[in-house]
Design a protein around this motif. Structure first.
Motif, mmCIF file in Angstrom:
data_model
loop_
_atom_site.group_PDB
_atom_site.id
_atom_site.type_symbol
_atom_site.label_atom_id
_atom_site.label_comp_id
_atom_site.label_asym_id
_atom_site.label_seq_id
_atom_site.Cartn_x
_atom_site.Cartn_y
_atom_site.Cartn_z
ATOM 1 N N THR A 191 -43.242 -8.380 -61.010
ATOM 2 C CA THR A 191 -42.267 -8.861 -60.029
ATOM 3 C C THR A 191 -41.047 -7.950 -59.907
ATOM 4 O O THR A 191 -40.159 -8.212 -59.093
ATOM 5 C CB THR A 191 -41.783 -10.269 -60.408
ATOM 6 O OG1 THR A 191 -41.264 -10.242 -61.749
ATOM 7 C CG2 THR A 191 -42.927 -11.274 -60.342
ATOM 8 N N ALA A 192 -40.999 -6.879 -60.695
ATOM 9 C CA ALA A 192 -39.830 -5.992 -60.699
ATOM 10 C C ALA A 192 -39.706 -5.250 -59.376
ATOM 11 O O ALA A 192 -40.707 -4.935 -58.721
ATOM 12 C CB ALA A 192 -39.922 -4.992 -61.850
ATOM 13 N N ARG A 193 -38.480 -4.991 -58.988
ATOM 14 C CA ARG A 193 -38.183 -4.145 -57.844
ATOM 15 C C ARG A 193 -37.293 -3.031 -58.368
ATOM 16 O O ARG A 193 -36.155 -3.277 -58.769
ATOM 17 C CB ARG A 193 -37.491 -4.931 -56.730
ATOM 18 C CG ARG A 193 -38.364 -6.043 -56.152
ATOM 19 C CD ARG A 193 -39.596 -5.476 -55.464
ATOM 20 N NE ARG A 193 -40.470 -6.511 -54.905
ATOM 21 C CZ ARG A 193 -41.497 -7.036 -55.534
ATOM 22 N NH1 ARG A 193 -41.772 -6.665 -56.788
ATOM 23 N NH2 ARG A 193 -42.262 -7.947 -54.960
ATOM 24 N N LEU A 194 -37.806 -1.813 -58.352
ATOM 25 C CA LEU A 194 -37.184 -0.701 -59.062
ATOM 26 C C LEU A 194 -36.504 0.272 -58.112
ATOM 27 O O LEU A 194 -36.690 0.228 -56.892
ATOM 28 C CB LEU A 194 -38.242 0.030 -59.893
ATOM 29 C CG LEU A 194 -39.034 -0.868 -60.855
ATOM 30 C CD1 LEU A 194 -40.212 -0.115 -61.437
ATOM 31 C CD2 LEU A 194 -38.132 -1.395 -61.967
ATOM 32 N N ALA A 195 -35.728 1.167 -58.696
ATOM 33 C CA ALA A 195 -34.982 2.149 -57.907
ATOM 34 C C ALA A 195 -35.925 3.057 -57.124
ATOM 35 O O ALA A 195 -37.076 3.278 -57.520
ATOM 36 C CB ALA A 195 -34.114 2.996 -58.838
ATOM 37 N N PRO A 196 -35.471 3.587 -55.995
ATOM 38 C CA PRO A 196 -36.267 4.597 -55.286
ATOM 39 C C PRO A 196 -36.618 5.739 -56.236
ATOM 40 O O PRO A 196 -35.852 6.064 -57.139
ATOM 41 C CB PRO A 196 -35.330 5.061 -54.169
ATOM 42 C CG PRO A 196 -34.407 3.899 -53.945
ATOM 43 C CD PRO A 196 -34.201 3.297 -55.309
ATOM 44 N N PRO A 197 -37.767 6.375 -56.030
ATOM 45 C CA PRO A 197 -38.242 7.341 -57.017
ATOM 46 C C PRO A 197 -37.604 8.714 -56.899
ATOM 47 O O PRO A 197 -37.212 9.160 -55.820
ATOM 48 C CB PRO A 197 -39.735 7.435 -56.700
ATOM 49 C CG PRO A 197 -39.796 7.214 -55.214
ATOM 50 C CD PRO A 197 -38.735 6.183 -54.919
ATOM 51 N N THR A 198 -37.531 9.378 -58.045
ATOM 52 C CA THR A 198 -37.305 10.816 -58.092
ATOM 53 C C THR A 198 -38.671 11.463 -58.234
ATOM 54 O O THR A 198 -39.471 11.069 -59.089
ATOM 55 C CB THR A 198 -36.409 11.197 -59.283
ATOM 56 O OG1 THR A 198 -35.090 10.706 -59.056
ATOM 57 C CG2 THR A 198 -36.362 12.706 -59.462
ATOM 58 N N LEU A 199 -38.974 12.445 -57.384
ATOM 59 C CA LEU A 199 -40.290 13.078 -57.365
ATOM 60 C C LEU A 199 -40.283 14.333 -58.221
ATOM 61 O O LEU A 199 -39.413 15.209 -58.048
ATOM 62 C CB LEU A 199 -40.689 13.431 -55.931
ATOM 63 C CG LEU A 199 -40.562 12.307 -54.887
ATOM 64 C CD1 LEU A 199 -41.038 12.809 -53.525
ATOM 65 C CD2 LEU A 199 -41.340 11.076 -55.313
ATOM 66 N N VAL A 200 -41.242 14.426 -59.131
ATOM 67 C CA VAL A 200 -41.345 15.590 -60.014
ATOM 68 C C VAL A 200 -42.741 16.176 -59.881
ATOM 69 O O VAL A 200 -43.733 15.550 -60.277
ATOM 70 C CB VAL A 200 -41.062 15.216 -61.478
ATOM 71 C CG1 VAL A 200 -41.289 16.424 -62.387
ATOM 72 C CG2 VAL A 200 -39.642 14.693 -61.643
#
Length: 281
Positions: A191-200
């Motif tokens: 159910t978590a809503r997480l930060a926008p991603p950093t792409l590596v």
């Protein structure tokens, strides 16, 4: 979103593939009927609850893009998906992008030892309305050096455990093992809503050290030609041909834990690389 799945596949196989996303109740927004044959490709049909057919497609396995379940092909207005191993810690989310034989799984394992939690073993899923990263707890696909590292590191035992790891069909690249992300450590809640991603983006070359630096690149996403990740910070992680996962994890951990407010408005510091919900089954 709840999707009802009608299939003759073994329930244990579905549980291994989708883990905590598999539930026995809920009002479905979509119905998926999966027909599989031993001597030919299967067929996947997607319906609305009222019986209206939305999609009919050939089923050639779980690794196609977009993935067949959830039926992302009819949900492209809601979700963006991309092949990546995704990890989270605090207010930071990182998507490790590489080939099937890249050391991404080894880096993810090393990040887990630094209190990062698995978000997805194979797929970055982004809510297109909010930009948030959503958990999708499918297994990691370990191959090459990542498989050897996991095996020698004791991530899984010598005997197959159908609930936590399984041998996949051999590939042209060699042996492949699917491992549930729970073996790395505690996973983020579905159910978590997480930060926008950093792409590596992970790359390898001759050398003995790792380097992490801003790098503009265009990720391959579904649906194609979308700008949802236009503001995502992008980095290249350069790794030696063998080893380096611990050093790489330290670089990522140090860099992202120093970056301010990754889930909030983008700042000048977060634009170093330039600008170039949990789907429930």
């Amino acid at each position: 979103m709840t999707v009802m799945v009608l299939t003759e596949l073994n329930l244990g196989d579905l549980a291994f593939l989708f883990g905590p996303h598999l539930v026995e109740s809920g009002e479905p927004q979509l119905v998926v009927k999966l027909l599989t044959g031993k001597s030919s490709d299967g067929e996947l049909l997607v319906y609305r609850p009222d019986g209206m057919l939305l999609q009919r497609r050939v089923f050639r396995g779980w690794s196609t893009m977009p993935p067949p379940l959830p039926p992302f092909a009819v949900l492209d207005h809601l979700f963006l998906v991309m092949r990546a191993i995704v990890m989270a810690k605090g207010d930071s989310t990182v998507a490790l992008i590489g080939t099937a034989c890249s050391p991404g799984a080894a880096v993810a394992t090393a990040l887990a030892r630094r209190s990062w939690r698995p978000v997805s073993g194979q797929l970055l899923v982004v809510d297109r309305a909010t930009g948030q990263t959503l958990p999708f707890h499918v297994p990691l696909d370990l191959r090459g050096s990542a498989l050897e590292s996991a095996r020698t590191g004791g991530l899984f035992g010598p005997e197959t455990d159908p609930g936590t790891w399984r041998r996949a069909e051999p590939t042209p690249a060699g042996e492949s093992v699917l491992v549930r992300p729970e073996l790395l450590g505690p996973i983020v809640p579905v159910t978590a809503r997480l930060a926008p991603p950093t792409l590596v983006r992970i790359c390898q070359e001759d050398g003995d050290r790792c380097e992490l630096a801003p790098w503009a690149f265009q990720p391959h996403v579904w649906p194609p030609n979308t700008s949802d990740l236009a503001d995502a910070p992008r980095y290249r992680l350069l790794m030696p041909e063998f080893g380096g996962a611990e050093e790489a994890a330290t670089l990522i951990d140090d860099m992202l834990q120093e970056t301010p407010c990754p889930g909030g408005p983008r700042t000048a510091r977060e634009h170093l690389a330039g600008s170039t919900t949990s789907p429930s089954t």
